[in-house]
Design a protein around this motif. Structure first.
Motif, short mmCIF file in Angstrom:
data_model
loop_
_atom_site.label_atom_id
_atom_site.label_comp_id
_atom_site.label_asym_id
_atom_site.label_seq_id
_atom_site.Cartn_x
_atom_site.Cartn_y
_atom_site.Cartn_z
N ASN A 157 -5.81 -8.75 6.94
CA ASN A 157 -6.97 -9.60 7.23
C ASN A 157 -6.89 -10.92 6.46
OD1 ASN A 157 -8.15 -7.77 8.99
ND2 ASN A 157 -9.36 -6.78 7.39
N ILE A 158 -6.43 -10.85 5.22
CA ILE A 158 -6.28 -12.06 4.41
C ILE A 158 -5.26 -12.99 5.05
CG2 ILE A 158 -5.41 -12.96 2.20
CD1 ILE A 158 -6.55 -10.32 0.93
N PHE A 159 -4.12 -12.44 5.44
CA PHE A 159 -3.07 -13.25 6.05
C PHE A 159 -3.57 -13.88 7.36
CE2 PHE A 159 0.88 -10.98 4.08
CZ PHE A 159 0.37 -11.26 2.81
N ARG A 160 -4.32 -13.08 8.14
CA ARG A 160 -4.84 -13.60 9.42
C ARG A 160 -5.83 -14.74 9.19
NH1 ARG A 160 -9.47 -12.54 11.57
NH2 ARG A 160 -9.79 -10.69 10.25
N LYS A 161 -6.74 -14.56 8.25
CA LYS A 161 -7.75 -15.58 7.98
C LYS A 161 -7.14 -16.88 7.46
CE LYS A 161 -11.67 -12.51 7.00
NZ LYS A 161 -12.66 -12.09 5.96
N LEU A 162 -6.10 -16.75 6.63
CA LEU A 162 -5.48 -17.93 6.03
C LEU A 162 -4.40 -18.53 6.92
CD1 LEU A 162 -5.14 -16.85 2.28
CD2 LEU A 162 -7.01 -18.05 3.41
N GLY A 163 -4.02 -17.82 7.99
CA GLY A 163 -2.97 -18.31 8.87
C GLY A 163 -1.61 -18.34 8.20
#
Length: 213
Positions: free
Chosen positions: A183-189
Motif C-alpha cells: 500500500n505504501i509503494f502504491r500510494k507513493l508511486g
C-alpha cells in the motif's frame, strides 16, 4: 519603450542583466541598490519591470516584498537568485500574479522567455522553480496520504529492519506487514524500499539520523 529596474547587488549579474536589457535600444534601465531606492524608482515608474535578487536585497521577509508589490500593482517582478526556498516561491507566486521566477544558474534563454512573458503581463516560472513547487506539493501529499501505521513501517524500513522483524515488533503477521508495504509503494508511486525511505526523508516523516539503508 519599456522601463526596467535592476535590483541586484551582485555586480557581475547586474552588468549582465543590464547588457541583455540594453540590446533593445528602446528599453530604459534603472538601478536600485536597496529597498528605499527601489520604492522611489517605482513611484516614478509604476509600470516598470523589476529584476530582483531577493536574497541579496534588504527586504526583511516576503511579507515586506509583497506589500511593495501590492503598492505598485502595475509593476511586474522577475525574481532572479541563486537559491530560493520552496516555501518562499509558493508564497509569492500564490499571493500575486506579478511575480515570475528564474534562477541565476538557468540558461539565458529562460531569462529571455521571462522577459517576453512579463512584456505580455503574464507570469513565467522557470523549470527549476516549477520542479521546486511540485516537489514540495508531493512531499506534503505524502504526509496526508500515509496512515500512522504506514509511517511507522516506513520508519522501520529506514532503520534497516526486515519484514519479519517489523511484523515481530508490531505483533502482526508477515502477511499484514507485506500488505502495508504494498500500500505504501502504491500510494507513493514507487517500487523499492529504498525509494520509500528517500521519499519519507524528503517529506520529513523520518529523521535522517535513522536512515541506515
Amino acid at each position: 519603450m519599456r522601463k526596467y529596474i535592476v535590483a541586484d547587488n551582485q555586480e557581475l549579474t547586474r552588468i549582465a542583466l543590464e547588457s541583455i536589457l540594453r540590446k533593445d535600444e528602446e528599453n530604459i534601465v534603472y538601478r536600485a541598490f536597496d529597498r528605499s531606492g527601489l520604492v522611489e524608482l517605482l513611484k516614478e515608474h509604476q509600470s516598470a519591470v523589476v529584476l530582483l535578487d531577493y536574497t541579496l536585497f534588504d527586504f526583511t521577509d516576503e511579507d515586506q516584498l509583497l506589500i511593495v508589490a501590492e503598492r505598485f500593482s502595475l509593476s511586474d517582478w522577475i525574481l532572479i537568485s541563486d537559491e530560493l526556498t520552496s516555501q518562499f516561491i509558493r508564497r509569492v507566486v500564490y499571493s500575486s500574479h506579478q511575480f515570475s521566477v528564474v534562477f541565476k544558474d538557468a540558461p539565458v534563454s529562460e531569462l529571455r522567455q521571462a522577459l517576453q512573458a512579463v512584456d505580455r503581463h503574464t507570469r513565467y516560472l522557470s523549470q527549476r522553480a516549477l520542479e521546486t513547487i511540485i516537489t514540495q506539493q508531493q512531499e506534503e501529499g505524502t504526509t496526508s496520504i500515509l496512515t500512522t501505521t504506514e509511517m511507522e513501517i516506513v520508519k522501520a524500513i529506514a532503520q534497516g529492519k526486515t519484514t519479519k522483524e517489523i511484523a515481530a515488533d508490531r505483533f502482526s503477521s508477515i502477511h499484514t506487514v507485506t500488505t502495508h508495504r504494498k500500500n505504501i509503494f502504491r500510494k507513493l508511486g514507487i517500487n523499492t524500499a529504498h525509494e520509500a525511505v528517500k521519499y519519507a526523508l524528503r517529506a520529513g516523516l523520518i529523521d535522517p539520523s535513522e536512515f541506515y539503508i
